[in-house]
Enzyme design. Structure first.
Site, PDB file in Angstrom:
ATOM      1  N   ARG A  63      11.163  -0.654  -7.746  1.00 16.24           N
ATOM      2  CA  ARG A  63      10.486   0.640  -7.791  1.00 16.24           C
ATOM      3  C   ARG A  63      11.510   1.720  -7.508  1.00 16.24           C
ATOM      4  O   ARG A  63      12.240   1.639  -6.527  1.00 16.24           O
ATOM      5  CB  ARG A  63       9.333   0.734  -6.802  1.00 16.24           C
ATOM      6  CG  ARG A  63       8.509   2.006  -6.981  1.00 16.24           C
ATOM      7  CD  ARG A  63       7.301   2.078  -6.053  1.00 16.24           C
ATOM      8  NE  ARG A  63       6.323   1.047  -6.344  1.00 16.24           N
ATOM      9  CZ  ARG A  63       5.135   0.966  -5.739  1.00 16.24           C
ATOM     10  NH1 ARG A  63       4.808   1.860  -4.823  1.00 16.24           N
ATOM     11  NH2 ARG A  63       4.286   0.007  -6.033  1.00 16.24           N
ATOM     12  N   SER A 161       2.288   2.498  -9.031  1.00 13.63           N
ATOM     13  CA  SER A 161       1.069   2.715  -8.253  1.00 13.63           C
ATOM     14  C   SER A 161       0.801   4.203  -8.086  1.00 13.63           C
ATOM     15  O   SER A 161       0.616   4.926  -9.064  1.00 13.63           O
ATOM     16  CB  SER A 161       1.180   2.000  -6.908  1.00 13.63           C
ATOM     17  OG  SER A 161      -0.048   2.006  -6.228  1.00 13.63           O
ATOM     18  N   ASP A 321      -6.784   4.634  -7.232  1.00 12.69           N
ATOM     19  CA  ASP A 321      -5.493   5.269  -7.495  1.00 12.69           C
ATOM     20  C   ASP A 321      -5.080   4.978  -8.942  1.00 12.69           C
ATOM     21  O   ASP A 321      -5.781   4.267  -9.665  1.00 12.69           O
ATOM     22  CB  ASP A 321      -4.457   4.823  -6.466  1.00 12.69           C
ATOM     23  CG  ASP A 321      -4.069   3.367  -6.594  1.00 12.69           C
ATOM     24  OD1 ASP A 321      -4.838   2.592  -7.195  1.00 12.69           O
ATOM     25  OD2 ASP A 321      -2.999   2.974  -6.080  1.00 12.69           O
ATOM     26  N   ASP A 323      -3.182   3.009 -10.665  1.00 10.98           N
ATOM     27  CA  ASP A 323      -3.176   1.654 -11.222  1.00 10.98           C
ATOM     28  C   ASP A 323      -4.384   0.845 -10.755  1.00 10.98           C
ATOM     29  O   ASP A 323      -4.451  -0.364 -10.969  1.00 10.98           O
ATOM     30  CB  ASP A 323      -1.871   0.918 -10.908  1.00 10.98           C
ATOM     31  CG  ASP A 323      -1.693   0.638  -9.423  1.00 10.98           C
ATOM     32  OD1 ASP A 323      -2.126   1.464  -8.605  1.00 10.98           O
ATOM     33  OD2 ASP A 323      -1.122  -0.412  -9.075  1.00 10.98           O
ATOM     34  N   ASP A 325      -5.618  -0.259  -7.970  1.00 14.52           N
ATOM     35  CA  ASP A 325      -5.634  -1.336  -6.976  1.00 14.52           C
ATOM     36  C   ASP A 325      -6.020  -0.833  -5.591  1.00 14.52           C
ATOM     37  O   ASP A 325      -6.233  -1.632  -4.678  1.00 14.52           O
ATOM     38  CB  ASP A 325      -4.300  -2.091  -6.935  1.00 14.52           C
ATOM     39  CG  ASP A 325      -3.128  -1.248  -6.459  1.00 14.52           C
ATOM     40  OD1 ASP A 325      -3.281  -0.011  -6.335  1.00 14.52           O
ATOM     41  OD2 ASP A 325      -2.046  -1.816  -6.215  1.00 14.52           O
ATOM     42  N   ARG A 326      -6.152   0.485  -5.416  1.00 14.80           N
ATOM     43  CA  ARG A 326      -6.617   1.043  -4.151  1.00 14.80           C
ATOM     44  C   ARG A 326      -7.958   1.738  -4.362  1.00 14.80           C
ATOM     45  O   ARG A 326      -8.259   2.220  -5.463  1.00 14.80           O
ATOM     46  CB  ARG A 326      -5.600   2.032  -3.581  1.00 14.80           C
ATOM     47  CG  ARG A 326      -4.379   1.367  -2.972  1.00 14.80           C
ATOM     48  CD  ARG A 326      -3.391   2.423  -2.491  1.00 14.80           C
ATOM     49  NE  ARG A 326      -2.351   1.845  -1.652  1.00 14.80           N
ATOM     50  CZ  ARG A 326      -1.244   1.278  -2.116  1.00 14.80           C
ATOM     51  NH1 ARG A 326      -1.043   1.231  -3.425  1.00 14.80           N
ATOM     52  NH2 ARG A 326      -0.343   0.772  -1.289  1.00 14.80           N
ATOM     53  N   LYS A 441      -4.824  -6.577  -3.487  1.00 16.86           N
ATOM     54  CA  LYS A 441      -5.784  -5.488  -3.355  1.00 16.86           C
ATOM     55  C   LYS A 441      -6.338  -5.147  -4.729  1.00 16.86           C
ATOM     56  O   LYS A 441      -5.639  -5.234  -5.738  1.00 16.86           O
ATOM     57  CB  LYS A 441      -5.138  -4.277  -2.688  1.00 16.86           C
ATOM     58  CG  LYS A 441      -3.890  -3.739  -3.369  1.00 16.86           C
ATOM     59  CD  LYS A 441      -3.312  -2.608  -2.541  1.00 16.86           C
ATOM     60  CE  LYS A 441      -2.003  -2.090  -3.131  1.00 16.86           C
ATOM     61  NZ  LYS A 441      -0.894  -3.063  -2.964  1.00 16.86           N
TER      62      LYS A 441
END
Length: 683
Positions: A63, A161, A321, A323, A325-326, A441
């Site tokens: 990242r 993300s 969020d 992508d 996943d949150r 997640k």
């Protein structure tokens, strides 16, 4: 002495060679031209920053900011990472060489699709089947789900993300469906270093992706999407309540990939369609309506959703969020106590609610299962509310290091042992509601499960905050204060942590500064160390990346503010110490690494504060919690009782806030270290 200008025009021979190597290897016209221009303009400082070190393979992958150079995310570094990953997979799974497969997906960021296709082509050229989500962007949890269901050896998700728009990333999952952890990440990193030169005839050759008759490339979107929704529907417990609820929900994917999948999830739970946030429902790589595309930041990121909710007189805002996943959740505030008219729940509050809900619904379905075989997990910097619930209800809880790579892998071990893992979370609004299918997640499943919880509570006349009060009365009050400061200089961050491990040196410096006039004064010594014996690391040289680190001696602070420190846990150097009585120290049970900075302080008022350097952003974070129980556990609806509960909560929160402020000023020292305070807070 040469001037700065002379230095810039006189690069080292090594840097010249590195620049030439980049220009030789890179076949992307944009990044190649950028390096050439910097070279022609004698911008050697810039070139050194971009090329003198490589982007590190860690935190489950890559990242960084996108741009030219070995230190950044670009086509060449993605190709290099993929080549190394391929060689490691081929070596690791020799017995399956004729049936190897991987899955690859991407989010809506700039270059994400390009990076994914470059990686997919390399796998296909090597005869490895690729399940490439090529027709549409997908949520990150689809990749671990696909790895499990299609029995892949690995999965790649191209995403950064909720990072700023200029960043991108490359997240890797292993055959168990969880993110990679040590030592696997280090082994893959070594393989990348051994395969840096782009493979001739294969790197940048995308022709294989155009062959519609190829048996090496397939798009699994329809099969996986349908299977995911089918499995998700099994988590629905009250379809009749969901179908008839008068509640109005507003949903935002914050310019990300979540919209179509959230619509399917809502329908699977029998809800009426939610209200969409028109300004944010379509993917937008520039995140044009927000400064930070992270719902965890609170009201600033959710401003458009709040505007939509107010116009439609909605009851709840749900968000994922970019992508997906949150998951974030906000409840309309009818009390008028919040600034925005909406109470945005923190990750720890949501963890408490979803943890309670998963236990309540799972136990109703499985009344005869032995609770000794049931587990919930949480990261060590998150609220310990699950532990408190488990102590009362009888199920097990396990804390792990920060990050779902640890939560996912530990859950996989438990599931392999035939245990029931029903929930996991971390305070950064990450929730694992279906560990049997997604070992990571998952914002989409959390959104569906969380919305059903809202509908159920509405049916019994209770708000989310009233339910939080019930949880506090039954299992204890868990008050948190978590945030961060921005630190753009690694040396400053390291110096700050080093000071906390050598607090005796600060006292020596103060003594030297005393004037002769004060030497004979009778006063209590300003003792800053906990006990006379200095502590050594419990890590062996084979356990610590810093081979000399285990020979150092450490002395930690004795107190902060009005409270004594009763113990510490330092996962960087490998020490867990109890300062009470004569003081005992041992090796922490959680994994340690000198590559990360993380110290936890335990205080005599029951508070716990962890200071940690982020692995993906230039932030120093703190996580704090104070846990207290009221003497009277009655869950009375009487107004006087509620007022007493609220007063107890306020006093407990004030106590923690004062301690956290002292920790910030005395330990982080924002002014002295030129740290930048967080701009947004959840209200």
């Amino acid at each position: 002495m040469s001037s700065d200008k002379d230095k810039k025009s006189s690069p080292s021979e090594q840097l010249k060679k590195t620049v030439d190597l980049w220009l030789k290897w890179d076949q992307c016209e944009i990044t190649k031209a950028e390096i050439e221009k910097l070279k022609n303009d004698n911008k050697w400082d810039d070139l050194e920053a971009r090329l003198s070190h490589r982007i590190q393979f860690g935190t489950a992958g890559l990242r960084a900011k996108m741009g030219s150079g070995f230190a950044l995310m670009n086509e060449l570094t993605v190709i290099q990472a993929t080549q190394g990953l391929i060689r490691h997979i081929q070596e690791r799974f020799k017995e399956k060489k004729d049936s190897l497969s991987v899955t690859i997906g991407f989010d809506a960021r700039h270059q994400s699709k390009d990076f994914a296709r470059l990686a997919a082509a390399l796998f296909a050229h090597e005869g490895i089947h690729v399940y490439l989500f090529d027709s549409i962007t997908v949520p990150t949890p689809f990749i671990p789900f696909t790895v499990q269901k299609l029995k892949c050896q690995a999965g790649i998700m191209v995403t950064a993300s909720h990072n700023p728009k200029d960043d991108n990333g490359y997240k890797v999952y292993w055959e168990n469906g969880a993110q990679i952890i040590s030592p696997l990440d280090a082994n893959i990193a070594d393989s990348i270093e051994a395969n840096l030169e782009p493979w001739k005839g294969k790197a940048w050759n995308l022709d294989i992706l155009k062959d519609k008759n190829s048996k090496l490339i397939s798009d699994p979107i329809e099969k996986i999407r349908d299977l995911y929704i089918t499995n998700l529907a099994k988590l629905c417990n009250f379809p009749e309540i969901n179908a008839s609820t008068p509640l109005k929900f507003v949903y935002t994917p914050v310019h990300g990939v979540g919209q179509p999948y959230a619509e399917l999830a809502f329908a699977a739970f029998k809800f009426q369609p939610f209200i969409s946030v028109d300004k944010q429902k379509n993917p937008d790589p520039d995140f044009s309506t927000v400064k930070y595309p992270n719902p965890e930041e609170g009201k600033e990121t959710l401003e458009c959703a709040i505007e939509t909710a107010n116009k439609n007189n909605a009851d709840f805002i749900v968000a994922t969020d970019p992508d997906a996943d949150r998951f974030a959740l906000a409840e309309k505030d009818t009390s008028g106590s919040s600034e925005t008219g909406w109470r945005i729940l923190t990750g720890n509050q949501l963890g408490a609610l979803l943890g309670w809900w998963r236990w309540f619904t799972w136990r109703n379905r499985n009344p005869t299962v032995d609770v000794k075989d049931v587990y919930m997990l949480y990261s060590t910097v998150s609220s310990h509310i699950l532990k408190s619930i488990g102590e009362v209800e009888g199920f097990n809880t396990i804390d792990t290091l920060t990050g779902f790579k640890w939560l996912g892998n530990r859950s996989h071990e438990l599931l392999n042992d035939k245990k029931h893992v029903i929930f996991g979370f971390e305070e950064a609004i990450g929730f694992m509601c279906d560990p049997e299918n997604v070992l990571d997640k998952d914002g989409i499943s959390a959104m569906a499960v969380g919305s059903e919880m809202c509908a159920y509570l509405k049916s019994i006349g209770r708000t989310l905050y009233e339910q939080l009060d019930q949880i506090s009365l039954l299992y204890g009050f868990h008050i948190n204060n978590n945030s961060y400061v921005i630190c753009n200089k690694t040396d400053v961050m390291l110096k700050m942590f080093n000071r906390l491990r050598h607090f005796d040196q600060r006292e020596d410096q103060k003594k030297e500064e005393k004037t002769a006039a004060h030497k004979n004064e009778a006063s209590e010594p300003d003792v800053l160390v906990q006990y006379s014996n200095k502590i050594k690391s419990h890590l062996g040289t084979d356990e610590n990346e810093d081979k000399d680190g285990n020979s150092d001696e450490y002395v930690y602070p004795k107190a902060c503010g009005n409270y004594k420190i009763t113990g510490i846990r330092d996962l960087t150097v490998g020490i867990e110490a109890d300062f009470r009585d004569e003081g005992k120290d041992t090796k922490p049970t959680l994994p340690c690494s000198s590559a990360t900075q993380m110290i936890t302080f335990y205080f005599d008022n029951g508070s716990e504060i962890t200071i940690r350097a982020s692995g993906t952003e230039p932030k120093i974070k703190w996580y704090s919690e104070i846990r207290k129980k009221k003497g009277n556990k009655q869950t009375s609806q009487d107004k006087n009782s509620k007022d007493d509960d609220e007063q107890f909560r306020k006093e407990t929160k004030d106590e923690l806030d004062q301690l956290v402020n002292a920790v910030i000023q005395e330990f982080l020292q924002p002014k002295q270290n030129s740290l930048i305070e967080r701009e947004t807070t959840a209200k």
